[in-house]
Scaffold this active site. Structure first.
Site, mmCIF file in Angstrom:
data_model
loop_
_atom_site.group_PDB
_atom_site.id
_atom_site.type_symbol
_atom_site.label_atom_id
_atom_site.label_comp_id
_atom_site.label_asym_id
_atom_site.label_seq_id
_atom_site.Cartn_x
_atom_site.Cartn_y
_atom_site.Cartn_z
ATOM 1 N N CYS A 1 0.749 -1.577 0.155
ATOM 2 C CA CYS A 1 -0.283 -0.065 -0.184
ATOM 3 C C CYS A 1 0.631 1.156 0.162
ATOM 4 C CB CYS A 1 -1.289 -0.127 1.329
ATOM 5 S SG CYS A 1 -3.019 0.290 0.899
ATOM 6 N N HIS B 1 -3.542 -5.282 0.525
ATOM 7 C CA HIS B 1 -2.978 -5.952 2.011
ATOM 8 C C HIS B 1 -3.016 -7.102 1.895
ATOM 9 C CE1 HIS B 1 -2.625 -1.766 3.997
ATOM 10 N NE2 HIS B 1 -3.562 -0.994 2.908
ATOM 11 N N GLU C 1 -1.587 -8.919 3.863
ATOM 12 C CA GLU C 1 -1.497 -10.080 5.140
ATOM 13 C C GLU C 1 -2.547 -9.839 5.554
ATOM 14 O OE1 GLU C 1 -1.161 -6.336 4.111
ATOM 15 O OE2 GLU C 1 -2.036 -5.021 5.397
HETATM 16 N N1 GLN Z 1 -2.277 6.838 2.382
HETATM 17 C C1 GLN Z 1 -2.033 5.954 1.547
HETATM 18 C C2 GLN Z 1 -3.440 5.757 0.564
HETATM 19 O O1 GLN Z 1 -4.266 6.638 1.348
HETATM 20 C C3 GLN Z 1 -2.020 4.717 1.627
HETATM 21 C C4 GLN Z 1 -2.513 4.033 2.472
HETATM 22 C C5 GLN Z 1 -2.332 2.504 2.968
HETATM 23 O O2 GLN Z 1 -1.217 2.414 3.148
HETATM 24 N N2 GLN Z 1 -3.760 1.456 3.535
HETATM 25 O O3 GLN Z 1 -3.807 5.593 -0.877
#
Ligand code: GLN
Length: 535
Positions: free
Chosen positions: A382, A508, A510
């Site tokens: 992310c 994600h 994970e």
């Molecule tokens: N801040 C970034 C976004 O909103 C990444 C978000 C995250 O890592 N969950 O795209």
């Protein structure tokens, strides 16, 4: 008919109620019952999505895109059963449902009150787990007995059990039996008092599970049984485990906790099938291939719970490779102050996880650069992927100052930008790109090799995306785009061709890793780290 178990906590918070609930669920499942789990959180936020990880730890995202309490991660990792929106309710969520109904005039002139309207709403939430495909529903009540906030939830479960009857509902109280060093004694008084608090609101626990550092002696069990009104064999010990949280179910099973629960619920005690779980725990405790060290670089490293699922998924990657994964938590600010080398030297892999906000992004970008230049296995998740893109743009493609518009709205190279549909959104709660989305993988990529298939479903939680205006230019310099949304519009995975293992994803992974089914990308990342170790 679905039977219900209610798990409350006493004396102090952080006793591991989520882990205990998940462990109990696993044991019942392994006795042949279909289980579901649910958590009630007494705080007023509608969900934890807007809370800082420093406050609340990780926000766990379900398949259907709910932002939830991290205990749901334990539920899924232990039982393999996917949670949904129905698996987490907060005071805020309950009240907002009741208040909208009041505004709609649905209460037909009545005075709307905590009892019965709020408690009915809570009971509906509990009842939402009932179904032909669920034998046993477990509801964990957050907070500690005696908290003002949890009273409506306790009243609701009291009523619920009264309505369904004793053989269909069970109260388990998780409590602390502390060892007082100066006295050289274990003390049962806090537990007695905590059960006393529950009794004043009409709840008498059927089973006590006692968290303790040292074994409970017979005299402690006798005392607890006598003063807390439970049978002696229903005073179960849950001692601190030596190696891993995955040992907790084994400890409970050794005391037949699951047998007593089934007997109380008038359910048949089938054979317990825990062979694969035991084998997994053995691998975890004594792996054959030594150890690797992985750095996790972020700003929330001071709180254990902030990257919970990341740490767990790395552990699962270790199980898959029969290797112990030691995690070095590296604060991105320390990298900014002292350089990547001073903090990352000696690790076998670098992981940059998700995050929000400008602070400490620079340190994460330096960590990416270090991994890229030193051929160290790198896994970006992310924000970690977004940092990888920024780093590559700045240091390889010559786009000085390339940034995400989350951090610099005026950058000349907005390589990461807000999704179009996000620009109209004003409210912060529950409005990110959330939940499961399909991702198509490029054949011949490392991601494809790891998954071994063309299409996957992964969970998301973000507002920003790779900016397609830079796709060709960055591809020209060697950044590979290897995972896409079905319409090819959104870049979901980037990799480096000229690197042993450099993979970063916008989703994600994970959240979908399980100890018995380690996530393919974590498995492949740890395998690459093992490779890097042998140099
Ligand atoms: N801040 C970034 C976004 O909103 C990444 C978000 C995250 O890592 N969950 O795209």
């Amino acid at each position: 008919m679905t039977k219900h178990i209610f798990i409350t906590g006493g004396v102090v918070s952080s006793l591991g109620k989520g882990l205990t609930s998940a462990s109990v669920a696993l044991l019942l499942q392994r006795r042949g019952y279909r289980v579901r789990l649910q958590k009630m959180d007494p705080y007023i936020n509608v969900d934890p999505g807007t809370m800082s990880p420093f406050q609340h730890g990780e926000v766990y995202v379900t398949l259907d895109g709910a932002e939830t309490d991290l205990d749901l991660g334990h539920y899924e990792r232990f039982t393999g059963v996917d949670c949904t929106r129905a698996s987490n309710y907060t005071t805020g969520r309950i009240y907002s449902a009741v208040i909208s109904r009041e505004r709609a005039g649905d209460y037909l002139g009545k005075t709307v009150q905590v009892i019965p309207h709020i408690t009915d709403e809570i009971k509906d939430a509990i009842r939402s787990l009932d179904g032909d495909e669920v034998d046993i529903a477990i509801t964990e009540i957050g907070g500690t007995a005696g908290d003002i906030e949890s009273l409506p939830f306790l009243e609701a479960i009291r009523q619920y059990r009264q309505e369904i009857g004793r053989v269909n509902g069970l109260f388990i109280h998780l409590t602390l039996v502390p060892y007082i060093k100066a006295a050289g004694e274990m003390k049962t008084k806090p537990s007695q008092q905590s059960v006393g608090i529950l009794r004043t609101i009409g709840i008498i626990p059927d089973i006590l599970i006692c968290r303790c550092e040292r074994p409970l002696e017979k005299e402690h069990k006798e005392k607890l049984a006598l003063f807390c009104n439970v049978d002696q064999e229903l005073v179960i010990e849950e001692k601190d485990v030596a190696h891993s949280i995955y040992e907790v179910p084994l400890e409970l099973a050794a005391q037949d906790a699951d047998v007593y629960i089934l007997e109380k619920l008038n359910l048949h005690v089938n054979r317990l099938e825990l062979g694969d779980w035991r084998k997994m725990v053995d691998t975890l405790i004594s792996p054959k291939n030594g150890r690797v060290e992985i750095a996790v670089v972020g700003k929330y490293t001071s709180l254990q719970d902030s990257y919970k699922s990341i740490y767990e998924a790395l552990t699962h990657g270790g199980i898959a490779n029969d290797v112990r994964v030691d995690i070095r938590m590296v604060k991105s600010r320390d990298i900014e102050r002292e350089g990547a080398d001073s903090r990352l030297a000696g690790v076998n892999g670098v992981l940059v996880p998700g995050g929000f906000g400008q602070r400490e992004v620079q340190g994460k970008i330096q960590a990416v650069q270090y991994a890229r230049e030193n051929g160290l296995p790198f896994f970006g998740i992310c924000l970690g992927m977004q940092c990888a893109v920024m780093e590559f743009a700045r240091n390889v493609c010559g786009m000085s100052g390339a940034n995400s518009t989350e951090f610099d709205a005026k950058t000349s190279f907005p390589v990461v930008d807000m999704m179009e549909e996000q620009k109209k959104i004003k409210n912060l709660g529950g409005t990110m790109r959330l939940g499961c989305w399909r991702c198509d993988l490029e054949r011949g990529s490392k991601a494809h090799a790891a998954y071994g298939k063309d299409r996957v479903q992964e969970r998301h939680r973000h507002r920003y995306e790779f900016n397609n205006a830079y796709r060709d230019r960055m591809a020209g310099h060697g950044l590979r785009f290897t995972g896409f949304s079905p319409d090819s519009e959104l870049v979901e995975i980037v990799e480096l061709a000229e690197h042993p293992w450099f993979v970063a994803c916008q989703f994600h992974p994970e959240f979908q890793s399980r100890p018995l089914a380690p996530h393919p990308l974590f498995r492949a990342f740890v395998a690459a780290a093992v490779g890097a170790r042998h140099g």
